[in-house]
Motif scaffolding. Structure first.
Motif, short mmCIF file in Angstrom:
data_model
loop_
_atom_site.label_atom_id
_atom_site.label_comp_id
_atom_site.label_asym_id
_atom_site.label_seq_id
_atom_site.Cartn_x
_atom_site.Cartn_y
_atom_site.Cartn_z
N HIS A 17 -14.82 10.15 8.62
CA HIS A 17 -13.92 9.01 8.41
C HIS A 17 -12.44 9.39 8.48
N HIS A 18 -12.17 10.61 8.95
CA HIS A 18 -10.78 11.10 8.96
C HIS A 18 -9.87 10.22 9.81
N HIS A 19 -10.47 9.49 10.78
CA HIS A 19 -9.63 8.62 11.64
C HIS A 19 -8.90 7.56 10.82
N LYS A 20 -9.45 7.22 9.63
CA LYS A 20 -8.76 6.22 8.79
C LYS A 20 -7.42 6.76 8.28
N ILE A 21 -7.40 8.06 8.01
CA ILE A 21 -6.15 8.71 7.60
C ILE A 21 -5.18 8.76 8.79
N LEU A 22 -5.73 9.13 9.96
CA LEU A 22 -4.87 9.21 11.15
C LEU A 22 -4.28 7.84 11.48
N GLN A 23 -5.10 6.80 11.27
CA GLN A 23 -4.65 5.42 11.50
C GLN A 23 -3.49 5.07 10.56
N ALA A 24 -3.62 5.47 9.29
CA ALA A 24 -2.56 5.18 8.31
C ALA A 24 -1.28 5.91 8.69
N ARG A 25 -1.43 7.16 9.18
CA ARG A 25 -0.24 7.90 9.62
C ARG A 25 0.43 7.19 10.78
N ALA A 26 -0.39 6.68 11.73
CA ALA A 26 0.16 5.97 12.89
C ALA A 26 0.86 4.70 12.44
N GLU A 27 0.25 4.00 11.47
CA GLU A 27 0.87 2.78 10.93
C GLU A 27 2.24 3.08 10.33
N ALA A 28 2.33 4.25 9.68
CA ALA A 28 3.59 4.60 9.02
C ALA A 28 4.73 4.76 10.03
N GLU A 29 4.37 5.07 11.28
CA GLU A 29 5.40 5.22 12.31
C GLU A 29 5.93 3.88 12.79
N GLN A 30 5.21 2.81 12.47
CA GLN A 30 5.62 1.46 12.89
C GLN A 30 6.51 0.84 11.81
#
Lengths: 92, 380
Positions: B345-358
């Protein structure tokens, strides 16, 4: 930080407390949101840190108590230096 | 129900007791660690019940006691509770927003034997500016109380919760703390539980923001060391930028014990949100709760783990990470903490990191922690 010498007088930093914990069967040093479990020799030294005794007195008292420990004075000085560097005690 | 972990023979005592005296609080921080449904838990232990809890915890071996909340100052028996705890031999910590603190209370707590006061600053971006300019009453109050705490001879911890809206001002935050002669400064980036999880997108800083904060903190550390200044800077970074999870709470039910306002006992202050039944001090002894209860044994040891944790050679270091985070992000508290790059489920963390860039909503658009919202979110 200058080295600790024999006529320095250490005192526990305000808010730091040495206490015997029966469940842990050891002395601990308590401070804001923290706790260090002390080994016996560290506890022996800190028990003598009262803001009045200079390092030389602490060494003499421990030498009387443990006469057969070689290099005790160097160990005490080294420990007080570490404790000072950790900001557990102030040196006057 | 079966115990899933170690037995009481192997399990050491609780060393830390967190007493959440009340969920009442005059503030509405959008990153509060109290449960979302706090408004459903109205009950509060009486003075006598708290003193009984302290007595039992001390006998088990607890040495550190934190008075927390909500805002613990709203309990009118606080000085009495401090006195009782100190008499039992606890090292007593008051964890407060400073709202409602007065010099008279500081003195009364001192007389009761309080060892330490931690004041937290809830400053957001605009508010920090106001605070530094000294133009807002609340911050005038906090600054005055921080000075009064020092003047009364207490060691002082200042806690700044940081997030994407204020972390870039970390240099000025540290400067202020040093000027106030804080002994310890906790620069704690939000961890995403409870209200902070609800508001995560609006709080999580970017990687670049975090790197900047670390760099500035390290520069200050060098400067303080050169000056022989004992002020210690503690930077708590969010798990979301790690590749391995934290050894949460030093292990489930290992050294920490939280008692909530109504007497429910938890292995950590976030655990109430888990689908696990936790015991209450109004029904069981603390000894039973700590050593024998289902809730405290639920994630002790390693038998509860699924893969990839079960066969992982790092499980003894991180215990699979945080159970609350695993549950919040995967819906299953036995999963590996998704912070771990080995987690499926690590992609959920990666997704949150990507969101933070927006671009993300401003502070005013966050959901603030108050009773009304708590009731709307969590209908009984």
């Amino acid at each position: 930080m200058s080295p600790v010498v024999r006529d320095n007088t250490p005192v526990l930093r305000p808010g730091f407390r040495l206490q015997w914990e029966p469940v842990q069967n050891s002395h601990v040093l308590l401070y804001p949101e923290g706790m260090v479990k002390l080994n016996e020799s560290a506890a022996e030294v800190l028990l003598l840190v009262d803001g009045k005794r200079p390092v030389a007195d602490i060494i003499n008292t421990l030498t009387d108590k443990f006469p057969n420990v070689p290099g005790l004075d160097e160990d005490v000085l080294a420990f007080i230096e570490v404790a000072h560097a950790q900001h557990w005690l102030h040196i006057r | 129900m079966l115990n899933t972990g170690s037995t009481s023979a192997e399990q050491g005592p609780p060393l830390w007791l967190l007493a959440e005296l009340t969920y009442r609080c005059p503030l509405q921080c959008p990153y509060c660690s109290n449960p979302l449904e706090f408004a459903n838990h109205k009950g509060e232990l009486s003075t006598a019940q708290w003193v009984d809890v302290f007595t039992q915890a001390r006998a088990l071996g607890a040495a550190q006691l934190g008075f927390s909340g909500g805002e613990p100052l709203v309990r009118e028996d606080l000085a009495e509770l401090i006195g009782a705890a100190r008499e039992l031999g606890f090292y007593t910590n008051l964890i407060t927003s400073g709202m409602g603190l007065t010099e008279a209370k500081i003195e009364a707590f001192r007389e009761a034997g309080l060892d330490h006061i931690q004041i937290s600053f809830q400053a957001s971006d605009a508010e920090i500016n106001n605070m530094l300019a000294g133009s807002r009453k609340a911050f005038e109050q906090k600054l005055a109380m921080a000075r009064a705490v020092k003047a009364a001879g207490y060691p002082m911890v200042l806690n700044f919760v940081t997030h994407r809206h204020n972390i870039d001002q970390i240099d000025r935050i540290i400067e202020l703390c040093v000027a106030l002669e804080a002994d310890f400064v906790e620069l704690a980036t939000c961890q995403y539980y409870g209200w902070a999880h609800l508001n995560r997108a609006g709080l999580l800083p970017t990687k670049a923001q975090l790197d900047h904060a670390e760099q500035v903190t390290n520069q200050w550390r060098e400067k303080l060391a050169e000056q022989g200044n004992p002020c210690k800077l503690i930077l708590v970074t969010p798990d979301y930028y790690e590749e391995r999870p934290k050894g949460c709470m030093n292990g489930w039910g290992n050294i920490f014990l939280t008692i909530t306002p109504d007497g429910t006992a938890l292995p950590c202050h976030s655990a109430r949100q888990l689908p696990v039944s936790f015991p209450s001090v109004t029904e069981h002894s603390l000894s039973h709760i700590w050593y024998d209860s289902f809730g405290f044994n639920r994630f002790r040891g390693y038998d509860w783990m699924s893969e990839p944790c079960r066969s992982c050679d790092e499980k003894e270091k991180d215990f699979g990470g945080c159970r609350c985070q695993a549950y919040l992000l995967t819906g299953d508290a036995t999963q590996a903490d998704p912070v771990c790059s080995k987690s499926p489920h690590h992609h959920k963390i990666l997704q949150a990191r990507a969101e933070a860039e927006q671009p993300q909503p401003g502070i005013e658009e966050l959901t603030f922690r108050n009773e009304r919202t708590s009731r709307i979110i969590c209908k009984v």
